[in-house]
Design a protein around this motif. Structure first.
Motif, short mmCIF file in Angstrom:
data_model
loop_
_atom_site.label_atom_id
_atom_site.label_comp_id
_atom_site.label_asym_id
_atom_site.label_seq_id
_atom_site.Cartn_x
_atom_site.Cartn_y
_atom_site.Cartn_z
N ARG A 170 0.82 -1.21 0.00
CA ARG A 170 0.00 0.00 0.00
C ARG A 170 0.86 1.26 0.00
O ARG A 170 0.55 2.24 -0.67
CB ARG A 170 -0.94 -0.01 1.21
N HIS A 171 1.95 1.23 0.75
CA HIS A 171 2.83 2.40 0.78
C HIS A 171 3.40 2.68 -0.62
O HIS A 171 3.47 3.84 -1.05
CB HIS A 171 3.97 2.18 1.76
N ASP A 172 3.78 1.62 -1.33
CA ASP A 172 4.32 1.80 -2.68
C ASP A 172 3.29 2.44 -3.61
O ASP A 172 3.61 3.32 -4.41
CB ASP A 172 4.76 0.44 -3.25
N MET A 173 2.03 1.98 -3.48
CA MET A 173 0.97 2.51 -4.34
C MET A 173 0.71 3.98 -4.02
O MET A 173 0.56 4.83 -4.91
CB MET A 173 -0.31 1.69 -4.15
N ASN A 174 0.66 4.29 -2.75
CA ASN A 174 0.42 5.67 -2.35
C ASN A 174 1.56 6.58 -2.79
O ASN A 174 1.35 7.72 -3.23
CB ASN A 174 0.24 5.75 -0.84
N GLN A 175 2.79 6.06 -2.69
CA GLN A 175 3.95 6.86 -3.10
C GLN A 175 3.94 7.09 -4.61
O GLN A 175 4.29 8.18 -5.09
CB GLN A 175 5.23 6.14 -2.67
N LEU A 176 3.52 6.08 -5.35
CA LEU A 176 3.39 6.26 -6.80
C LEU A 176 2.43 7.40 -7.13
O LEU A 176 2.73 8.27 -7.96
CB LEU A 176 2.89 4.96 -7.45
N MET A 177 1.27 7.41 -6.49
CA MET A 177 0.28 8.45 -6.75
C MET A 177 0.83 9.83 -6.37
O MET A 177 0.62 10.81 -7.09
CB MET A 177 -1.02 8.17 -5.97
N THR A 178 1.54 9.89 -5.27
CA THR A 178 2.12 11.17 -4.85
C THR A 178 3.10 11.68 -5.89
O THR A 178 3.09 12.87 -6.26
CB THR A 178 2.84 11.00 -3.50
N ASN A 393 10.68 25.50 8.75
CA ASN A 393 10.14 26.03 10.00
C ASN A 393 8.77 25.44 10.32
O ASN A 393 8.13 25.87 11.29
CB ASN A 393 10.01 27.55 9.95
N PHE A 394 8.33 24.46 9.53
CA PHE A 394 7.01 23.88 9.73
C PHE A 394 7.16 22.41 10.11
O PHE A 394 7.83 21.66 9.42
CB PHE A 394 6.14 24.07 8.48
N TYR A 395 6.55 22.05 11.23
CA TYR A 395 6.77 20.74 11.86
C TYR A 395 5.44 20.02 12.01
O TYR A 395 4.39 20.63 12.20
CB TYR A 395 7.39 20.92 13.24
N GLY A 396 5.51 18.70 11.93
CA GLY A 396 4.29 17.92 12.11
C GLY A 396 4.58 16.51 12.57
O GLY A 396 5.69 15.99 12.41
N ILE A 397 3.57 15.89 13.15
CA ILE A 397 3.61 14.47 13.49
C ILE A 397 2.34 13.85 12.91
O ILE A 397 1.25 14.41 13.03
CB ILE A 397 3.62 14.24 15.02
N GLU A 398 2.50 12.70 12.28
CA GLU A 398 1.35 12.01 11.71
C GLU A 398 1.60 10.51 11.78
O GLU A 398 2.73 10.05 11.63
CB GLU A 398 1.12 12.45 10.27
N LEU A 399 0.53 9.75 12.03
CA LEU A 399 0.65 8.32 12.29
C LEU A 399 0.92 7.51 11.02
O LEU A 399 1.61 6.50 11.08
CB LEU A 399 -0.65 7.83 12.96
N THR A 400 0.38 7.94 9.88
CA THR A 400 0.54 7.15 8.65
C THR A 400 1.60 7.76 7.75
O THR A 400 1.63 8.97 7.53
CB THR A 400 -0.79 7.07 7.88
N ASP A 401 2.45 6.90 7.21
CA ASP A 401 3.57 7.42 6.41
C ASP A 401 3.10 8.09 5.13
O ASP A 401 3.70 9.04 4.65
CB ASP A 401 4.57 6.30 6.09
N ALA A 407 1.84 15.50 3.14
CA ALA A 407 1.97 16.79 3.82
C ALA A 407 3.21 17.53 3.33
O ALA A 407 3.18 18.74 3.06
CB ALA A 407 2.03 16.58 5.33
N LYS A 408 4.31 16.81 3.20
CA LYS A 408 5.53 17.44 2.69
C LYS A 408 5.33 17.94 1.26
O LYS A 408 5.75 19.03 0.89
CB LYS A 408 6.68 16.43 2.72
N LEU A 409 4.65 17.11 0.45
CA LEU A 409 4.41 17.48 -0.94
C LEU A 409 3.51 18.71 -1.03
O LEU A 409 3.75 19.62 -1.84
CB LEU A 409 3.78 16.30 -1.67
N VAL A 441 8.24 16.95 8.98
CA VAL A 441 7.07 16.14 9.32
C VAL A 441 7.55 14.71 9.54
O VAL A 441 8.19 14.12 8.67
CB VAL A 441 6.01 16.18 8.21
N VAL A 442 7.25 14.16 10.72
CA VAL A 442 7.74 12.82 11.05
C VAL A 442 6.56 11.87 11.19
O VAL A 442 5.43 12.27 11.52
CB VAL A 442 8.56 12.82 12.36
N CYS A 443 6.84 10.61 10.96
CA CYS A 443 5.83 9.56 11.07
C CYS A 443 5.94 8.92 12.45
O CYS A 443 7.01 8.44 12.84
CB CYS A 443 6.04 8.51 9.99
N GLY A 444 4.85 8.93 13.19
CA GLY A 444 4.87 8.33 14.51
C GLY A 444 3.60 8.63 15.28
O GLY A 444 2.72 9.35 14.82
N ASN A 445 3.52 8.08 16.48
CA ASN A 445 2.38 8.27 17.36
C ASN A 445 2.65 9.50 18.23
O ASN A 445 3.54 9.50 19.07
CB ASN A 445 2.19 7.03 18.23
#
Length: 894
Positions: A170-178, A393-401, A407-409, A441-445
């Motif tokens: 799923r990550h590969d598919m999502n990355q392709l779309m991005t 200067n913009f920071y974030g945390i999100e659970l899903t990669d 978000a970065k894009l 923006v980092v991936c994590g809980n």
């Protein structure tokens, strides 16, 4: 007058024939101006206008009548008038009786509407009443057509490559779309040469897309490789610029294409991507890749106006005021610019980056405004016009990669668009490629990570503004993992956290981050966090001596842009270190400054209402109704009751009406067997009763609850509780819809038995009806007791036993009794309409509305000698009485 009253007054004015002579004075009255001042305005002593038929009321409004069809011309004349420039009225207004044209002099906002719409547009005219109008930014629409074509491409690829739908791909598919979306955007806006990406891949992929997989892998690899190191790649890839920025870093793969998927890719590449909105960019992609969001592609995102309810009062409004103050001073403007360059924005629940993108875009807009003004002040001699706002200067945390990458894009795209605006203003911008800094923006809980490690405290004296919309989940809807998250946050620090909403974890963690630092926060929250028992259990741990609520929005309906999305009642709460500055409270679009906002979002000192079994004031005791605990075996519907009585008339003695919330409000009827202990032998003579009691015994004998088995089993002819009145019962449903203008309350004969779905006052004085049916009691219950979904939730211990009432005299109690009877008699005249019918806000009979208004005026005059002006004043006074009573009781106990 409160805003609703101003709306009604303007609506009444709009319903009258237009009189250009009387209109300005009627408008002044409708916008809550002093009658004595209006009288002086009419005799000319206060009128500052020099326009024909004009009326200028100092800083409130300037009116001039317009000829037919000439309101825009008259508005121009008002704007240019010297008296307008001198007295600076809040509103300019003109009308020809058909149309109204108006303008906010300060902001330049204009309104053109039909004369009949005055009441509907009351918010625009609030400044004429001395009330601030809070206007959120307008949102931009999203191109649904693009999202739909992306979805077709996604589905076609999954059909051709079903393994790419599996969890491990799923990550590969999502990355392709991005990556595809970035490339399609880049070739339309000029980051790539026009149509470069689509031209190259379709030229080399074959007529039916049979070579598309290899072409995409080569193209993406080239974008992550400098030109001098592409010897192993096809020659055609040398046309691509080196992109960098992490977008094409890591493993590069692509699925197999077939004719349908190649055709959908061609279709989506033919769309115009220039107008894509970065603030909803990531959410749009998630709509494409998430089947649950597919029903309304591109619509599942937090709208910009809602985001601005958070970011505006958090820091953007303050920056705007600072820019205004510095407008004519170059040095001061540069200081504002320096401040902006050091601002960090951190969203610890960033999703696909909506809050971060809107914040970035807003800061870049203000940067251009400042630099443009500096250029004006220096005669255009300044040459160092470059942006000082990096996306690092913009920071974030999100659970899903995937959301992290989108978000970065989205921030990359927002940066490109801001740079394009910068070039339009100043003639230059940084090179688009290679991409430079990425957002942090980092991936994590977020409830497990160290926030300081994600967004370190700035060493350059900069500020951190933490904002977002963390997930809402009530305790009953939380997974084991989420419950463990809250335990990780609160264990050893806060007791009784198990009932907290999931969002409470973000509030607690942000309070730890803020203390003693140049940082502020604002989160959207379900309003349950500021109502009911959660307040006293949670907020004392946050609002200690060092932290305070800097601003807040009281309850409002939070919706994203999906029409099918469930409405959630939310609040916005902004926290800051204690400052001594005024706090700002928003309610129904109107803001007010106050010295303190407490955890109930009331402008009063910090105080916590705790439930009590003993009433604090002179009110009779209120109990729950009777909880059956008999699996329905002692309950009957109308047909069952009628059949039993027809066959055995004597059984009627043991059957009573049984009512809860639904029965009180909707007028429906249920019945129950009601058997007193001393009547049990007589009741068991009826076979139906013996059978029913046997079923209750079987149910209670098999219960896992020891109390049911040991205490209730021997009394299987009766409910768990046995409450009944001797004379009458006053009943209050536990749950009621929030749109009703008053809480439902009704008076019943002693024959009626009440269920635990209602609260009951047994044999209480009738004046209690007048208290419960008041606006005063409604605002207390809605604030203190909280809500279930969007419905009011009534509580005897938290709402009734704590409700502040003055010490009524006998004459006052008699007057309240008379008022209660007037309301009940008025309802009877509308029989057979139910409470649900009568208290529909759009259909409430005028005589009943008048009876309630008279009741409100009577009761409120017993508190302060006059009716309260609005709900805010009501709550302030009630909290004051509560605080004084608690203080007195504690003093007496000591």
């Amino acid at each position: 007058m409160n805003p609703a009253e101003i709306s009604d007054a303007l609506a009444a004015l709009a319903a009258k024939p237009y009189d250009p002579v009387e209109f300005p004075f009627e408008f002044a009255a409708a916008t809550d101006n002093n009658p004595a001042t209006i009288a002086k305005l009419q005799n000319g002593s206060f009128n500052k206008s020099d326009l024909p038929g004009g009326v200028l009321m100092n800083q409130k409004f300037h009116f001039a009548p317009a000829l037919n069809g000439m309101t825009s011309v008259t508005l121009d004349a008002l704007r240019a008038n010297k008296r307008t420039l001198k007295h600076k009225p809040a509103i300019l207004i003109t009308s020809d009786g058909v149309e109204v044209s108006a303008e906010h002099l300060k902001s330049g906002d204009t309104l053109h509407c039909a004369f009949t719409e005055l009441g509907d547009r009351f918010g625009f005219f609030l400044p004429a009443a001395g009330k601030e109008r809070y206007r959120a930014a307008e949102e931009n629409p999203v191109d649904i057509k693009v999202a739909g074509k992306l979805a077709k491409l996604y589905d076609a690829l999954i059909r051709r490559n079903p393994d790419w739908a599996a969890e491990d791909r799923r990550h590969d598919m999502n990355q392709l779309m991005t990556r595809l979306i970035f490339c399609l955007f880049a070739e339309d806006v000029g980051i790539f040469p026009d149509n470069q990406f689509s031209r190259l891949i379709f030229t080399h992929a074959g007529d039916k897309g049979e070579g598309m997989r290899e072409v995409l892998i080569s193209a993406f690899t080239a974008m992550n490789t400098s030109r001098d190191k592409r010897d192993a790649l096809p020659a055609w890839t040398r046309e691509f610029e080196y992109v960098n920025g992490g977008l094409f870093a890591g493993a590069i793969d692509a699925p197999m294409f077939d004719a349908p998927s190649a055709r959908y890719l061609r279709d989506v590449s033919a769309e115009d991507w220039k107008g894509i909105n970065p603030d909803i960019f990531g959410s749009m992609i998630q709509s494409v890749t998430n089947a649950e969001l597919r029903s309304e592609l591109g619509m599942h995102y937090t709208s910009v106006p809602n985001i601005m309810k958070v970011l505006g009062p958090l820091f953007l409004d303050e920056l705007d005021a600072e820019i205004d103050r510095s407008w004519d001073r170059e040095r001061a403007l540069r200081q504002v610019l320096d401040r902006i360059s050091k601002i960090r924005v951190f969203d610890p629940a960033c999703g696909s980056g909506n809050f971060l993108v809107v914040a970035y875009r807003a800061l870049r807009e203000r940067e251009i405004t400042i630099l443009s003004r500096i250029s004006e002040l220096t005669g255009g001699t300044q040459t160092e016009m470059w942006s000082v706002i990096p996306i690092r200067n913009f920071y974030g945390i999100e659970l899903t990669d995937f959301a992290v990458e989108t978000a970065k894009l989205a921030l990359f795209i927002a940066e490109y668009q801001a740079n394009a605006q910068f070039k339009e203003a100043f003639g230059r911008k940084p090179a688009d490629l290679p991409l430079r800094d990425a957002a942090n923006v980092v991936c994590g809980n977020a409830l497990r990570l160290d926030w300081e490690a994600v967004c370190p405290v700035p060493e350059d004296g900069g500020e951190v503004f933490i904002a977002g919309n963390p997930p809402f989940l009530g305790s009953t809807n939380q997974s084991k993992e989420q419950k463990a998250d809250l335990a990780h946050v609160f264990a050893g620090q806060v007791e009784s956290f198990a009932a907290f909403d999931y969002v409470a974890g973000w509030f607690y963690k942000v309070s730890l981050y803020l203390r003693g630092r140049t940082a502020r926060s604002a989160f959207v929250s379900t309003n349950s966090l500021c109502q009911g028992q959660s307040v006293a259990a949670f907020w004392p741990h946050l609002l200690r001596d060092d932290l305070e609520i800097g601003f807040a929005h009281t309850s409002f309906k939070w919706r994203n842009n999906a029409s099918a999305n469930a409405t959630v009642m939310c609040v916005v709460v902004g926290l800051r270190n204690r400052s001594g500055l005024p706090a700002r409270l928003f309610s129904a679009g109107v803001s007010m400054d106050t010295s303190n906002i407490n955890a109930y979002l009331v402008p009063y000192q910090n105080i916590y209402i705790e439930g009590t079994r003993n009433g604090l004031f002179s009110l009779p005791p209120m109990d729950y109704g009777n909880k059956p605990v008999e699996q329905g075996h002692l309950l009957l519907d109308q047909a069952e009751r009628d059949d039993l009585i027809r066959e055995n008339p004597g059984i009627k003695k043991f059957i009573r009406p049984f009512m809860g919330s639904n029965e009180v409000v909707k007028g429906t009827t249920r019945y129950c067997f009601w058997i007193r202990d001393e009547e049990l032998l007589e009741a068991r003579e009826f076979e139906e009763i013996r059978i029913r009691i046997g079923r209750v015994e079987a149910f209670r004998r098999g219960s896992t609850d020891a109390y049911v088995r040991e205490k209730l089993l021997p009394r299987s002819h009766a409910f768990k509780q046995v409450f009944e009145a001797k004379r009458h019962t006053i009943a209050v449903p536990i749950h009621t819809g929030e749109t009703r203008p008053y809480l439902p309350v009704a008076r019943f004969s002693s024959d009626v038995i009440f269920s635990n779905a209602a609260m009951a006052l047994y044999d209480a004085p009738d004046w209690c009806v007048a208290v419960i049916a008041s606006r005063l009691h409604l605002v207390w219950i809605s604030t203190v007791c909280g809500k279930l979904e969007t419905r009011f939730r009534y509580s005897n211990t938290l709402g009734w036993n704590t409700f502040p009432v003055p010490k009524f005299t006998e004459d006052q109690l008699a007057a309240l009794t008379k008022s209660a009877m007037a309301i009940l008699r008025c309802r009877l005249t509308h029989h057979p309409k139910t409470i649900a019918d009568l208290y529909d806000p759009d259909k409430m009979p005028e005589d009943l509305r008048a009876a309630h208004k008279a009741n409100d005026d009577l009761l409120e005059s017993m508190y302060i000698g006059r009716p309260f002006r609005n709900d805010t004043e009501r709550l302030e006074h009630l909290f004051k009485l509560y605080a004084a009573r608690v203080k007195k009781l504690k003093k007496g106990a000591a």
